[in-house]
Design a protein around this motif. Sequence first.
Motif, mmCIF file in Angstrom:
data_model
loop_
_atom_site.group_PDB
_atom_site.id
_atom_site.type_symbol
_atom_site.label_atom_id
_atom_site.label_comp_id
_atom_site.label_asym_id
_atom_site.label_seq_id
_atom_site.Cartn_x
_atom_site.Cartn_y
_atom_site.Cartn_z
ATOM 1 N N LYS A 285 11.257 26.544 29.726
ATOM 2 C CA LYS A 285 10.419 27.375 28.859
ATOM 3 C C LYS A 285 11.266 28.354 28.054
ATOM 4 O O LYS A 285 11.083 28.510 26.837
ATOM 5 N N ASP A 286 12.219 29.006 28.702
ATOM 6 C CA ASP A 286 13.078 29.970 28.019
ATOM 7 C C ASP A 286 13.992 29.270 27.012
ATOM 8 O O ASP A 286 14.208 29.782 25.907
ATOM 9 N N TYR A 287 14.505 28.115 27.401
ATOM 10 C CA TYR A 287 15.398 27.389 26.503
ATOM 11 C C TYR A 287 14.650 26.928 25.254
ATOM 12 O O TYR A 287 15.171 27.011 24.141
ATOM 13 N N TYR A 288 13.409 26.492 25.430
ATOM 14 C CA TYR A 288 12.633 26.047 24.264
ATOM 15 C C TYR A 288 12.296 27.227 23.353
ATOM 16 O O TYR A 288 12.357 27.112 22.123
ATOM 17 N N ALA A 289 11.981 28.371 23.934
ATOM 18 C CA ALA A 289 11.708 29.566 23.123
ATOM 19 C C ALA A 289 12.948 29.922 22.296
ATOM 20 O O ALA A 289 12.833 30.290 21.112
ATOM 21 N N TYR A 290 14.113 29.809 22.911
ATOM 22 C CA TYR A 290 15.363 30.068 22.171
ATOM 23 C C TYR A 290 15.540 29.062 21.039
ATOM 24 O O TYR A 290 15.903 29.433 19.919
ATOM 25 N N GLN A 291 15.282 27.796 21.308
ATOM 26 C CA GLN A 291 15.456 26.767 20.289
ATOM 27 C C GLN A 291 14.491 26.972 19.121
ATOM 28 O O GLN A 291 14.862 26.797 17.961
ATOM 29 N N LEU A 292 13.255 27.368 19.411
ATOM 30 C CA LEU A 292 12.303 27.641 18.339
ATOM 31 C C LEU A 292 12.773 28.821 17.492
ATOM 32 O O LEU A 292 12.712 28.780 16.257
#
Length: 623
Positions: A285-292
């Motif tokens: 979840k955190d990694y995807y938020a960073y990627q977005l």
Amino acid sequence: MKARIFGFILCVALSSSAQANTPSAQQLAIQQESARLNSWFEEIYQQQLAFSPMQMTRSGSKLHYDKLDDFSEQALIKQHAWFNKVSTHMVESFNPQLLDKESKTSYDLWLYQQQIIQQSHIFRHSEYIFNQMFSLHASLPQFMITSHRVENAQDMRDYISRLKHLGTAIRQLTVRAEANMKHGVIYPAFALQAIAQQSQNLISGKPFAQGEKSPLWQDSLSKIAALQQHALISTEQAQILVKAAEQALLQQVAPAYQQLIDWCRASLPLAPKVNTGIWLRPNGKDYYAYQLAFHTTTRMTAEQIHQLGLDEVSRLTTEMEQLKQQLKFDGSLADFFSFIREDTRFFYPNTDQGRQAYLADSRTYLAKMEQKLPDYFGLLPSTALEVRRVEAYREQAGAAQHYMAGTPDGSRPGVYYAHLIDMAAMPKPEMEAIAYHEGLPGHHLQISVAQQLAHLPTFRRTTRSTVYTEGWALYAEFLAKEMGAYQEPYNEFGRLMTEIWRAVRLVVDTGLHAKQWTEQQAIDYFRAHTPINDNAIVAEVQRYLMFPGQATAFKIGMNEILSLRQQAEAHFQERFDIRAFHDLILGGAALPLHLLKQRLDDWIAADTQPRYLLNTAVVLERP
């Protein structure tokens, strides 16, 4: 007497004018601090460039021409520490209150990049090191073939040295991929199979085995033969170079790629049975938020992006329905999609002649567009554009077309690459829009113009921002209609196809990585809302699985540029100048959206229309 009075008045006027044109102490301070910062940026850029011999080559330099980049984790850590050090120095050494607007933008951009690099460093063990599309295992050989120019014997010796370093690079990347698997980065089977096959393609044939010449061997022989043909080397020197290239390929390149192939095959049993997004990882979840955040440069959540996608798909579906009715098609939109997918009139033959026709027609579209550019742009590219088929060793059915930038000095052209192995995945209706996206007025114009902005620090001219770059290219597809393109109604439908394709990406990317969709769910949604070929749909969805968040940048960037244009039109009304607006957007190079918005706000506040001299960075202000 009248002459004396007139002379006195003239002297007073000239004196007043001189005083008015004399910079104040504040203005001088701003000029000096801005000049000092820009000079520092150039020094720092040279330090940064030292980390990347490949970037030196791409920029046209032959410094460290015998080396490739260091792709080890230790090199990443070293670069991260350097960036933190120089960023701290910038904050401590320069006063942002004493910078002109362009220099302040550069200052803010550098700090923004530092924030991104900090996040990237934190998540460095969460990324896929290899992928099936733009991975270094395929792009490094492409770099050797297309970017390393050989003009003399020393250039060829440097090329052979780089062949040896290619082996080192692939081994470094493989070590990082193995390490990241321990952090939960498990590759899907389709990616492992594609990476292994592409790697095998590079070490198949001569000199590794019988058969046709392998890509790097063919390139080596061609470059050596060209030197000999131009009498730049003797027959004996040519033989020595051929032998050295062969040894580098056999002793360095082949073992490294075989190690990568073996790793892919050994990793296959670990691949998930059902492909889904990175939500499944412990820090997904955190990694995807960073990627977005990285790709969109916004604070939009996955839920907000998903809803934007649903809204855009609905809007564009309505437009497609209206165009279907104009074309007098008797049937539902789903029936029309099937018609577009299946009717042979919409495809070139799956033959060499059909592939050549696709390339030729794309060049024709771009040539016509080039003639219209001066009516819409003051800043124009000086670098040539070529249209080519993707090299056989990395070509994939249904994979997306893409662009490779030329050199700033124009010595190497920009290239629009198309995957043509499966012509059923390359429908005629959408090819016009894609040519504009990748070429003119899309990627080629935007990136080439950025390289020419001599008044900006070099780091800004070479910076890439997904949301800006891809947002501009999608806006360029839309703009082309205003410029007179899409005269064939089916091609206008093709433009809508490519736009809804990007809207679907918002839904599917967030669906996969935030809403726990499976690969099949994503494919089904894609098929229900677009007429895109099934092979292309599968390739697209698999792309999103390997590049979390990247696919969301296109539509978000386009929407923001359109919003900025609407704001400018509302402010200037009848004074609005489309060339001035485009030059404003392009004239700052690639920026995150908040800095692009600030650029427009400053323009509106100044209430002037910037105009650039053609192919220069000299700004002329006019009311």
